[in-house]
Design an enzyme around this catalytic site. Structure first.
Site, PDB file in Angstrom:
ATOM      1  CB  CYS A   1      -2.398   3.852  -4.043  1.00  0.00           C
ATOM      2  SG  CYS A   1      -3.614   2.724  -4.737  1.00  0.00           S
TER       3      CYS A   1
ATOM      4  CG  HIS B   1      -2.064  -0.918   1.163  1.00  0.00           C
ATOM      5  ND1 HIS B   1      -3.001  -0.844   0.163  1.00  0.00           N
ATOM      6  CD2 HIS B   1      -2.446  -1.936   1.980  1.00  0.00           C
ATOM      7  CE1 HIS B   1      -3.930  -1.786   0.360  1.00  0.00           C
ATOM      8  NE2 HIS B   1      -3.606  -2.472   1.457  1.00  0.00           N
TER       9      HIS B   1
END
Length: 478
Positions: A360, A317
């Site tokens: 991301c 992440h």
């Protein structure tokens, strides 16, 4: 020694691979179906006698077979002809009986390495069935299969040139030499080039006449291309973060951060790809931020002198300018890359340092069932976040950073198929190495990923490479 006794003694020295070589070189004189039925060298010799190509007073074709198949000890011991004498004899106009085309193919077979053979099969796997390209299939077997399918012939060499142009330029030169010989024959029939039918003198003359210009060209090329010859090429570290339970428990703003279903598909694809590209791959699963930094510190202090490259892949992440450890702690991307600057890791100085970041770089706007994101699920929980990072890679040469997405945006991941970016990256590298350099390949990755849609929410994704490379970077297959 009578002929039968002579042939019997030669046959005793010919194993199956040597027999296969003689059969291949005889293809223009004996039908393929007949050759396929021949199981031993004595059968081959009997067939040659039936064709009038082998007799007590006519051993020229047998000599030529042994010469071109590199059975020089048999040529000397049983037929009392040296390599030099045979080469000279084949320069006599009309003397050679094996065409330059077949000699050229055999020379390629004789020079190709096992790794190059694997690569050759790889490039043909969409054109020829797997059964014909199995582990048992030699390059000669494949040449015969290509001829049967009208994919290869004396005037049909484009496919062969395209593949060897990708695999080994020195093998491509042999094909070009043969084509030059054919062109010379067509344009100057009065020169009577039949004596050059084996092509060896032409190859030799080309090497001599072009050696200085080739050396100059090779020097220019090496100055513009990163060296990529060591085996292993270097280390490839893969940080694969799946479980973020610790982050959900310990960091309140990350309470909605999901586990990264599908990340193992990406890790497996990267592992297989970079092992095939001759890297030493090491995978690290579910590491907190400090542990990731500790491992990078360890490899910063490792001696890379015998290696040509370094690769680090991060699957996790992330947010603007950072990636998360499984504990929810942040690591700036600029810190990840800074371990390997020339001053901090001298043994990687002037060598390419490559980072692929699947994470991301901003807030996700929608939730999905089939497609998830590598970011937190609710913008409200995140706050403003850190300011945008302008520099992810150091102000230092020879870095390449491949980001799954541009700043502020999410990247997409399928729980069953992996991420858009990593799967496209692996696909394009596998299909385009070593034909294209890495920046050309990453441009194709951009094109492919940007054309995808999250069908449910019409989400899009745009990868972003950043680099300070000073040369072209190719990944050879051999």
């Amino acid at each position: 020694m009578d002929l039968e006794n002579l042939l019997y003694k030669i046959a005793q020295q010919l194993d199956n691979p040597k027999l296969a070589s003689l059969k291949f070189l005889s293809l223009d004189h004996i039908p393929q179906r007949k050759l396929e039925s021949i199981q031993g060298p004595l059968e081959l010799f009997s067939t040659l006698k039936e064709k009038g190509m082998l007799a007590k007073d006519n051993l020229s074709f047998l000599k030529e077979l042994l010469f071109h198949s590199q059975n020089l000890n048999l040529l000397i011991d049983f037929l009392k002809v040296s390599k030099e004498e045979m080469a000279k004899e084949l320069q006599i106009p009309g003397k050679a009986q094996i065409d330059a085309y077949r000699v050229m193919l055999f020379q390629i077979f004789d020079d190709v390495s096992s790794e190059e053979l694997k690569a050759f099969k790889f490039y043909l796997n969409q054109k020829i069935s797997k059964e014909k390209l199995g582990d048992h299939a030699t390059l000669l077997d494949i040449f015969v299969e290509m001829e049967k399918r009208d994919m290869l012939g004396k005037e049909k060499l484009d496919l062969l040139k395209n593949i060897f142009g990708l695999i080994n330029q020195s093998l491509l030169k042999k094909i070009n030499a043969y084509e030059m010989l054919n062109e010379e024959r067509r344009n100057h029939p009065e020169k009577n080039l039949d004596g050059c039918s084996n092509g060896e003198e032409l190859f030799k003359n080309m090497t001599i006449s072009n050696s200085s210009s080739q050396q100059k060209s090779e020097l220019q090329t090496s100055a513009n291309i990163y060296r990529m010859e060591s085996k292993p090429r270097g280390y490839c570290l893969i940080f694969n973060n799946y479980s973020f339970e610790k982050a959900r428990k310990e960091v309140s703003k990350l309470s909605n951060m999901k586990d990264r279903n599908g990340t193992h598909v990406d890790a497996e694809a990267l592992t297989k790809l970079f092992r095939d590209l001759h890297f030493e791959v090491l995978q690290f699963d579910d590491h907190p931020a400090k542990k990731i930094c500790d491992i990078l510190e360890y490899y910063r202090n490792t001696d890379h002198s015998s290696k040509d490259c370094f690769i680090c892949c991060i699957l996790s992440h992330g947010d603007k300018g950072i990636i998360y450890g499984i504990d929810g702690q942040e690591v700036p991307i600029s810190k990840l890359t800074s371990y390997f600057t020339g001053s901090k890791c001298p043994s990687l100085k002037d060598k390419p340092k490559i980072f692929f970041i699947q994470a991301c770089q901003g807030d996700s706007c929608q939730k999905g069932v089939a497609v998830e994101t590598d970011s937190e699920q609710q913008k409200a929980d995140l706050g403003a976040g850190p300011p945008p990072q302008k520099h992810y890679i150091p102000d230092d040469a020879d870095f390449l950073l491949g980001m799954a997405t541009v700043n502020n945006y999410v990247s997409y991941r399928s729980p069953s198929d992996g991420t858009w970016y990593i799967q496209s990256l692996c696909k394009e590298l596998r299909e385009r190495c070593p034909r294209d350099d890495i920046l050309t390949i990453l441009t194709e990755v951009n094109k492919e990923v940007s054309s995808k849609d999250d069908k449910k929410n019409m989400g899009k994704q745009m990868p972003q490479p950043t680099f300070t490379l000073r040369k072209k970077l190719y990944f050879p297959l051999h």
